[in-house]
Structures are given as C-alpha cells and as structure tokens.
Write a protein that holds these residues in place. Structure first.
Motif, mmCIF file in Angstrom:
data_model
loop_
_atom_site.group_PDB
_atom_site.id
_atom_site.type_symbol
_atom_site.label_atom_id
_atom_site.label_comp_id
_atom_site.label_asym_id
_atom_site.label_seq_id
_atom_site.Cartn_x
_atom_site.Cartn_y
_atom_site.Cartn_z
ATOM 1 N N PRO A 16 -21.319 0.980 -1.535
ATOM 2 C CA PRO A 16 -21.565 1.954 -0.462
ATOM 3 C C PRO A 16 -20.383 1.947 0.504
ATOM 4 C CG PRO A 16 -23.454 0.514 -0.796
ATOM 5 C CD PRO A 16 -22.335 -0.075 -1.598
ATOM 6 N N LEU A 17 -20.146 3.051 1.157
ATOM 7 C CA LEU A 17 -18.980 3.152 2.027
ATOM 8 C C LEU A 17 -18.996 2.103 3.124
ATOM 9 C CD1 LEU A 17 -16.384 4.613 2.728
ATOM 10 C CD2 LEU A 17 -17.723 6.241 4.081
ATOM 11 N N TRP A 18 -20.178 1.862 3.697
ATOM 12 C CA TRP A 18 -20.259 0.887 4.779
ATOM 13 C C TRP A 18 -19.874 -0.506 4.298
ATOM 14 C CZ3 TRP A 18 -23.528 -3.238 4.124
ATOM 15 C CH2 TRP A 18 -24.559 -3.101 3.176
ATOM 16 N N ARG A 19 -20.195 -0.796 3.017
ATOM 17 C CA ARG A 19 -19.853 -2.118 2.477
ATOM 18 C C ARG A 19 -18.379 -2.175 2.081
ATOM 19 N NH1 ARG A 19 -23.725 -4.549 -1.999
ATOM 20 N NH2 ARG A 19 -25.030 -4.668 -0.129
ATOM 21 N N ALA A 20 -17.864 -1.071 1.508
ATOM 22 C CA ALA A 20 -16.461 -1.039 1.103
ATOM 23 C C ALA A 20 -15.544 -1.243 2.300
ATOM 24 C CB ALA A 20 -16.151 0.288 0.418
ATOM 25 N N LEU A 21 -15.926 -0.670 3.449
ATOM 26 C CA LEU A 21 -15.077 -0.772 4.632
ATOM 27 C C LEU A 21 -15.156 -2.149 5.286
ATOM 28 C CD1 LEU A 21 -15.582 2.752 6.229
ATOM 29 C CD2 LEU A 21 -13.684 1.921 4.833
ATOM 30 N N ARG A 22 -16.001 -3.026 4.738
ATOM 31 C CA ARG A 22 -16.032 -4.408 5.195
ATOM 32 C C ARG A 22 -15.360 -5.352 4.205
ATOM 33 N NH1 ARG A 22 -22.379 -4.835 7.233
ATOM 34 N NH2 ARG A 22 -22.232 -3.245 8.859
ATOM 35 N N ASP A 23 -14.892 -4.803 3.100
ATOM 36 C CA ASP A 23 -14.214 -5.585 2.064
ATOM 37 C C ASP A 23 -12.745 -5.730 2.454
ATOM 38 O OD1 ASP A 23 -12.838 -6.412 -0.309
ATOM 39 O OD2 ASP A 23 -14.492 -5.652 -1.522
ATOM 40 N N ARG A 24 -12.263 -6.940 2.583
ATOM 41 C CA ARG A 24 -10.892 -7.166 3.020
ATOM 42 C C ARG A 24 -9.877 -6.578 2.060
ATOM 43 N NH1 ARG A 24 -10.837 -13.533 4.127
ATOM 44 N NH2 ARG A 24 -12.158 -13.404 2.265
ATOM 45 N N ARG A 25 -10.199 -6.566 0.785
ATOM 46 C CA ARG A 25 -9.276 -5.983 -0.191
ATOM 47 C C ARG A 25 -9.163 -4.472 -0.004
ATOM 48 N NH1 ARG A 25 -12.446 -8.220 -5.221
ATOM 49 N NH2 ARG A 25 -14.068 -7.403 -3.821
ATOM 50 N N VAL A 26 -10.285 -3.819 0.264
ATOM 51 C CA VAL A 26 -10.266 -2.383 0.521
ATOM 52 C C VAL A 26 -9.507 -2.085 1.810
ATOM 53 C CG1 VAL A 26 -11.684 -0.357 1.018
ATOM 54 C CG2 VAL A 26 -12.397 -1.966 -0.762
ATOM 55 N N ILE A 27 -9.784 -2.870 2.849
ATOM 56 C CA ILE A 27 -9.097 -2.685 4.133
ATOM 57 C C ILE A 27 -7.594 -2.873 3.953
ATOM 58 C CG2 ILE A 27 -8.812 -3.569 6.461
ATOM 59 C CD1 ILE A 27 -11.356 -1.968 6.028
ATOM 60 N N SER A 28 -7.200 -3.863 3.186
ATOM 61 C CA SER A 28 -5.769 -4.094 2.951
ATOM 62 C C SER A 28 -5.149 -2.912 2.210
ATOM 63 C CB SER A 28 -5.575 -5.382 2.141
ATOM 64 O OG SER A 28 -6.048 -6.506 2.855
ATOM 65 N N PHE A 29 -5.863 -2.403 1.214
ATOM 66 C CA PHE A 29 -5.364 -1.242 0.474
ATOM 67 C C PHE A 29 -5.208 -0.045 1.401
ATOM 68 C CE2 PHE A 29 -5.663 2.581 -2.037
ATOM 69 C CZ PHE A 29 -4.968 2.292 -3.192
ATOM 70 N N LEU A 30 -6.209 0.196 2.247
ATOM 71 C CA LEU A 30 -6.146 1.316 3.180
ATOM 72 C C LEU A 30 -4.972 1.170 4.139
ATOM 73 C CD1 LEU A 30 -9.936 1.744 4.091
ATOM 74 C CD2 LEU A 30 -8.546 3.257 2.671
ATOM 75 N N ALA A 31 -4.770 -0.036 4.655
ATOM 76 C CA ALA A 31 -3.684 -0.266 5.605
ATOM 77 C C ALA A 31 -2.332 -0.012 4.954
ATOM 78 C CB ALA A 31 -3.760 -1.688 6.153
ATOM 79 N N ILE A 32 -2.156 -0.498 3.733
ATOM 80 C CA ILE A 32 -0.887 -0.297 3.030
ATOM 81 C C ILE A 32 -0.679 1.177 2.720
ATOM 82 C CG2 ILE A 32 0.358 -0.770 0.887
ATOM 83 C CD1 ILE A 32 -0.995 -3.539 0.891
ATOM 84 N N TRP A 33 -1.738 1.836 2.236
ATOM 85 C CA TRP A 33 -1.608 3.244 1.855
ATOM 86 C C TRP A 33 -1.248 4.112 3.058
ATOM 87 C CZ3 TRP A 33 -3.431 8.047 2.960
ATOM 88 C CH2 TRP A 33 -3.157 9.057 2.021
ATOM 89 N N PHE A 34 -1.992 3.953 4.149
ATOM 90 C CA PHE A 34 -1.701 4.755 5.332
ATOM 91 C C PHE A 34 -0.332 4.405 5.909
ATOM 92 C CE2 PHE A 34 -6.227 5.731 5.310
ATOM 93 C CZ PHE A 34 -6.237 7.038 5.770
#
Length: 261
Positions: A190-208
């Motif tokens: 779920p989106l709320w859980r994905a946005l608490r995943d450090r790997r997802v957050i790291s991917f988002l930070a790098i991509w942006f």
C-alpha cells in the motif's frame, strides 16, 4: 519459513504443473511491442526536413497551442491536436541516444510492469502517465512555443509504479529467482506502507535529485537547441506512483485500510 514468489500466485495456478517459468531477461510481448512502436515512429527522422518538422509540430506537445490567441489557432492539427498530443508526443524522439536512454530504463522497470499489467493495462498506463507529464509541462511552461517530445514521462511513471512492488521479497529486484512472471506478480505495498520503506524513500530521493539537478530524459526542440522538460518527468512519476492501484490486477494480501491507495 521463507516465502517464495509462487506462493503469491492464485492457488489454482500454484498447483498447476504447466505454469510457464520465464527467465528475468526475456522481454514480455507488450514491452517489445512498445519498443518496436518507438522505433517505427522514429523513422520520421528519414522524412524530408520540412515534413519532419511538420510531424513534430502536429504530434509534439506545444503549450502555446492551448492559448486563446490567434497564433495558437494557426497551429497545424487544429482542435484535434489539442487532444492527441497529450499522448502522441511521447512516442517521438529527437535522436537515437534519446530513444536509447528511455528504452534502457524501460528494460527492468517496464518489463516487470508489462508482465504484471498485461498488454491493455500496460499501454493504457503508459498513455495516462504521458498525459500527466504533458499536463505538468503545460502548467509550468504556459505559452511556450517549443514542442516537447519523448517517452520519459511514461518511463518515469513505469519506474514509480514498479517500486510499489519492486522491493517486496521475491520481486524482480530480489535477483533470487528465475521466474520473471512470478516475480512481477508479488502483492504490492500500500502507498502508506511504501512511503515508510527506507529503500523506497532512498529511491525517491535519488530519482528526484537526479531529475532536478541534471534533468535527464525528455527533450524539447527549440530554436536555441535542446532543453530538458524535467517537470514532465515528475508529472509522469507522480501519476505512476499514485494511480498504480487503478491498473494493478494483483490482489493485496494485507487487510484493506481506509488510507490505503
């Protein structure tokens, strides 16, 4: 006990001995068709210069087209171009390096998404994320005359959608299975859980970060050379991240929550 990708398949398929196991590096038909489409459309560069420019103007995305001025009314394509260019711009590319860069990013992320969605959902998703990228470009480049072309908004959307399930155990980024179909069909977070995943957050930070600093990807063709439409990338990415649930055919295994997307 460690779960396996096949554990996420419907029970009827899990026990079926004839279920086909496909290597991770084999491209699904929908993605192959999409890449062929990009390649065929790119043959427009072989047209005479005037006809090539006409093609870009008619099918590229031009913010100025949506003005109420007399100049906007004179664009080739008429009123119809105000509709189809929200999508058609995404299959045009400036050169081989432009199309090659987009295809390179599509190979891992688009492949998993095409397996998961199937052909109809995949092409619809690519069209929706292209339109979202065009809308973001229109909002941030009002009155711009330069046509925007390139599949980068859709590619960004595919990357965003794929990270909703890419980091789940047994998915395609695990690199521990040879069954690409099973790896592409693990239940998404779920989106709320994905946005608490450090790997997802790291991917988002790098991509942006990459897009804001370097602006890699989609290109606008203008009289002063080429420029990067990075806002379109972000529009496509956000659409892919937020609208993934509308296209995803794989059922969730976690209890539904009111804030779940």
């Amino acid at each position: 006990m460690e779960s396996r990708p096949e554990d996420y398949l419907p029970e009827a398929l899990r026990d079926e001995p004839s279920v086909r196991r496909e290597p991770l590096l084999t491209l699904p038909g929908a993605l192959t068709a999409y890449i062929v489409l990009l390649a065929v459309v790119h043959l427009q560069v072989l047209l005479p210069p005037d006809l090539e420019k006409w093609t870009i103007v008619v099918f590229g995305f031009i913010p100025k087209r949506y003005d109420s001025s007399l100049l906007a009314a004179g664009f080739p394509g008429g009123e119809g171009a105000k509709v189809w260019t929200f999508v058609t711009y995404s299959v045009l590319h400036a050169n081989l390096s432009h199309i090659g860069f987009n295809v390179l990013w599509l190979l891992p992320f688009g492949s998993a998404l095409a397996r998961r969605f199937g052909a109809i959902r995949f092409f619809a998703f690519m069209a929706v994320t292209a339109a979202a990228g065009a809308l973001a470009h229109l909002v941030t480049h009002e009155h711009a005359l330069e046509p925007m072309i390139g599949a980068s908004a859709s590619v960004s959307g595919a990357m965003a959608a794929a990270i909703r399930f890419a980091f789940v155990r047994g998915s395609f980024l695990s690199f521990n299975r040879g069954d690409a179909d099973a790896a592409a069909r693990v239940p998404a977070q779920p989106l709320w859980r994905a946005l608490r995943d450090r790997r997802v957050i790291s991917f988002l930070a790098i991509w942006f970060g990459v897009n804001l600093v370097f602006g890699l990807g989609s290109i606008a063709i203008g009289t002063e050379g080429v420029s990067v439409a990075w806002q379109a990338h972000i529009g496509g990415f956000l659409a892919g991240l937020l609208l993934f649930f509308l296209f995803d055919p794989v059922p969730r295994t976690v209890p539904a929550r009111q804030d779940q997307i």
